[in-house]
Design an enzyme around this catalytic site. Sequence first.
Site, PDB file in Angstrom:
ATOM      1  N   ASP A  97       0.788  -1.235   0.000  1.00 24.52           N
ATOM      2  CA  ASP A  97       0.000   0.000   0.000  1.00 24.52           C
ATOM      3  C   ASP A  97       0.819   1.284   0.000  1.00 24.52           C
ATOM      4  O   ASP A  97       0.314   2.327   0.384  1.00 24.52           O
ATOM      5  CB  ASP A  97      -0.922   0.000   1.219  1.00 24.52           C
ATOM      6  N   GLU A 119      -0.264  -9.023  -1.395  1.00 26.05           N
ATOM      7  CA  GLU A 119      -0.929  -8.484  -0.201  1.00 26.05           C
ATOM      8  C   GLU A 119      -2.097  -7.584  -0.613  1.00 26.05           C
ATOM      9  O   GLU A 119      -2.253  -6.450  -0.161  1.00 26.05           O
ATOM     10  CB  GLU A 119       0.048  -7.732   0.709  1.00 26.05           C
ATOM     11  N   GLU A 133      -2.311   5.180   2.753  1.00 21.40           N
ATOM     12  CA  GLU A 133      -2.162   3.769   2.368  1.00 21.40           C
ATOM     13  C   GLU A 133      -3.474   3.092   1.978  1.00 21.40           C
ATOM     14  O   GLU A 133      -3.508   2.254   1.080  1.00 21.40           O
ATOM     15  CB  GLU A 133      -1.482   2.989   3.493  1.00 21.40           C
ATOM     16  N   HIS A 210       5.615   5.422  13.128  1.00 27.62           N
ATOM     17  CA  HIS A 210       6.013   6.176  11.933  1.00 27.62           C
ATOM     18  C   HIS A 210       4.845   6.732  11.127  1.00 27.62           C
ATOM     19  O   HIS A 210       5.048   7.534  10.228  1.00 27.62           O
ATOM     20  CB  HIS A 210       6.869   5.295  11.012  1.00 27.62           C
ATOM     21  N   ARG A 212       2.002   8.570   9.133  1.00 28.32           N
ATOM     22  CA  ARG A 212       1.764   9.998   8.860  1.00 28.32           C
ATOM     23  C   ARG A 212       0.636  10.567   9.707  1.00 28.32           C
ATOM     24  O   ARG A 212       0.725  11.675  10.208  1.00 28.32           O
ATOM     25  CB  ARG A 212       1.394  10.175   7.387  1.00 28.32           C
ATOM     26  N   HIS A 243      12.310   5.665  13.818  1.00 25.03           N
ATOM     27  CA  HIS A 243      12.251   5.800  12.346  1.00 25.03           C
ATOM     28  C   HIS A 243      13.098   6.985  11.893  1.00 25.03           C
ATOM     29  O   HIS A 243      13.253   7.964  12.625  1.00 25.03           O
ATOM     30  CB  HIS A 243      10.784   5.996  11.934  1.00 25.03           C
TER      31      HIS A 243
HETATM   32  C1  UD1 Z   1       6.449   4.796   3.954  1.00 28.46           C
HETATM   33  C2  UD1 Z   1       5.086   4.365   3.395  1.00 28.46           C
HETATM   34  C3  UD1 Z   1       4.313   3.586   4.454  1.00 28.46           C
HETATM   35  C4  UD1 Z   1       5.145   2.451   5.030  1.00 28.46           C
HETATM   36  C5  UD1 Z   1       6.454   3.018   5.542  1.00 28.46           C
HETATM   37  C6  UD1 Z   1       7.358   1.952   6.127  1.00 28.46           C
HETATM   38  C7  UD1 Z   1       3.990   5.876   1.772  1.00 28.46           C
HETATM   39  C8  UD1 Z   1       3.118   7.055   1.594  1.00 28.46           C
HETATM   40  N1  UD1 Z   1       4.295   5.534   3.043  1.00 28.46           N
HETATM   41  O1  UD1 Z   1       6.187   5.726   4.990  1.00 28.46           O
HETATM   42  O2  UD1 Z   1       3.158   3.039   3.868  1.00 28.46           O
HETATM   43  O3  UD1 Z   1       4.425   1.846   6.108  1.00 28.46           O
HETATM   44  O4  UD1 Z   1       7.123   3.651   4.437  1.00 28.46           O
HETATM   45  O5  UD1 Z   1       8.451   2.535   6.797  1.00 28.46           O
HETATM   46  O6  UD1 Z   1       4.383   5.268   0.801  1.00 28.46           O
HETATM   47  N2  UD1 Z   1      13.979   8.341   5.689  1.00 28.46           N
HETATM   48  C9  UD1 Z   1      15.370   8.325   5.650  1.00 28.46           C
HETATM   49  N3  UD1 Z   1      15.985   7.130   5.341  1.00 28.46           N
HETATM   50  C10 UD1 Z   1      15.296   5.990   5.083  1.00 28.46           C
HETATM   51  C11 UD1 Z   1      13.890   6.022   5.121  1.00 28.46           C
HETATM   52  C12 UD1 Z   1      13.231   7.213   5.412  1.00 28.46           C
HETATM   53  O7  UD1 Z   1      16.019   9.308   5.885  1.00 28.46           O
HETATM   54  O8  UD1 Z   1      15.909   4.961   4.809  1.00 28.46           O
HETATM   55  C13 UD1 Z   1      13.261   9.619   6.015  1.00 28.46           C
HETATM   56  C14 UD1 Z   1      13.245  10.583   4.884  1.00 28.46           C
HETATM   57  O9  UD1 Z   1      13.520  11.828   5.420  1.00 28.46           O
HETATM   58  C15 UD1 Z   1      11.825  10.588   4.371  1.00 28.46           C
HETATM   59  C16 UD1 Z   1      11.045  10.237   5.616  1.00 28.46           C
HETATM   60  O10 UD1 Z   1      11.906   9.346   6.341  1.00 28.46           O
HETATM   61  O11 UD1 Z   1      11.527  11.835   3.867  1.00 28.46           O
HETATM   62  C17 UD1 Z   1       9.714   9.574   5.409  1.00 28.46           C
HETATM   63  O12 UD1 Z   1       9.810   8.489   4.454  1.00 28.46           O
HETATM   64  P1  UD1 Z   1       8.555   8.208   3.451  1.00 28.46           P
HETATM   65  O13 UD1 Z   1       8.879   7.046   2.589  1.00 28.46           O
HETATM   66  O14 UD1 Z   1       8.156   9.482   2.806  1.00 28.46           O
HETATM   67  O15 UD1 Z   1       7.393   7.814   4.447  1.00 28.46           O
HETATM   68  P2  UD1 Z   1       7.325   6.714   5.567  1.00 28.46           P
HETATM   69  O16 UD1 Z   1       6.728   7.394   6.760  1.00 28.46           O
HETATM   70  O17 UD1 Z   1       8.591   5.966   5.754  1.00 28.46           O
END
Ligand code: UD1
Length: 387
Positions: A97, A119, A133, A210, A212, A243
């Site tokens: 998702d 899934e 999601e 984590h 949103r 996270h």
């Molecule tokens: C995303 C998915 C969510 C999933 C989650 C698992 C969407 C909208 N959301 O959310 O469904 O449950 O991943 O974790 O697709 N960041 C880093 N390094 C990393 C990973 C993230 O620095 O390896 C930081 C970045 O600043 C990024 C922020 O985390 O901007 C958020 O990551 P993002 O993929 O936008 O959303 P998640 O909250 O991780």
Amino acid sequence: MLKVMAVFGTRPEAIKMAPLIKELEKYRGEIECRVTVTAQHREMLDQVLELFGIEPAHDLNIMRQGQNLFDITGRTLYGLRRVLETELPDLVLVHGDTTTTFVAALASFYLQIPVGHVEAGLRTFNKHSPFPEEINRHLTGVLADLNFAPTARARENLLSEGVKSASVFVTGNTVIDALLAVVRPGYRFADPVLNQIDYDNSRVILVTTHRRENLGGPMREIYRALREVTEACPCAEVVFPVHKNPAVRSVVEEELGGLKKVHLIEPMDYQPFVNLVGRSYLVLSDSGGIQEEAPSLGKPVLVLRDTTERPEAVEAGTVKLVGTARNAVAGETMKLLSDQKHYEKMAAAVNPYGDGRAAQRIVRAIRFWSGLSPEKPADFLPAKKHR
Ligand code: UD1
């Protein structure tokens, strides 16, 4: 030769796609499996690729600090156009998702490439929770040609929305395949902090947040509840892999930084993480996948959300939705710490989500769909509850 391309971008997608990629690789003579990562996550994704030995053919490297949904959507759509036009696979596989999932399905549809959704069919029926999601998964379902539903309930959801029954296969969830491959009795952590904890005599509470919709106020409430629990219960010890999202980190630091009974650590690699679930007393989380993993390991989960797309473990009694209000989170946690009977009832191991053979069923379904095999795979049926 059937050319299958798996597309994913975040850590949980990688964990749940890994067993499937490994299974597809067993059919080298008839299936060519290519992997494209959007890298919506960077470090968190790379850890999983390394653990499972997956080498992507394409890496869109889209992640930016502070990225928003428009950034992820735009970069993924244009990046995938290039890859898919060059590769022209016979089938694109997406998972779950995330925004990567939905956009990969959309890009494939624009190029008239069939999509298999792993899934598929989980629903909260609340468009705003989880956000975005719920809608990502729904839209991916609309675009998919093959739907791999992990449970009978997920299949029913799809059928009630008019999805053709011949396109739906009940396979179990690949998360259980991955879990069985990496959980080991007597596992030693690389992080000394985790080896020093006395898992037998203290009550380790493993926490992750984590989502949103929980950013800001709701997360602050959760962390205040945790602080209250550690002050009230001397045996409680919190382990919290935080996270990478800076919006999560700042509030965690403000509310929980410097507390003796709270270990704030970096996001963990998958293998130590699930082994830590196995050693913990209970789990508090807003994650989806942990709601599937922890029941298999006999650990109660308090879900820090108002909705869940995974009702099976709630019905089985090992998962409870507690929301994010401070009183509810603290109260339910303390009840589990102090009421042994209540704890044991929730800790009964159940496996509503899989038996470790989901990837096998999905590959069988793909071979059946493509004409490589005349045999339709049998549906996954969960085993009865056991202690
Ligand atoms: C995303 C998915 C969510 C999933 C989650 C698992 C969407 C909208 N959301 O959310 O469904 O449950 O991943 O974790 O697709 N960041 C880093 N390094 C990393 C990973 C993230 O620095 O390896 C930081 C970045 O600043 C990024 C922020 O985390 O901007 C958020 O990551 P993002 O993929 O936008 O959303 P998640 O909250 O991780």
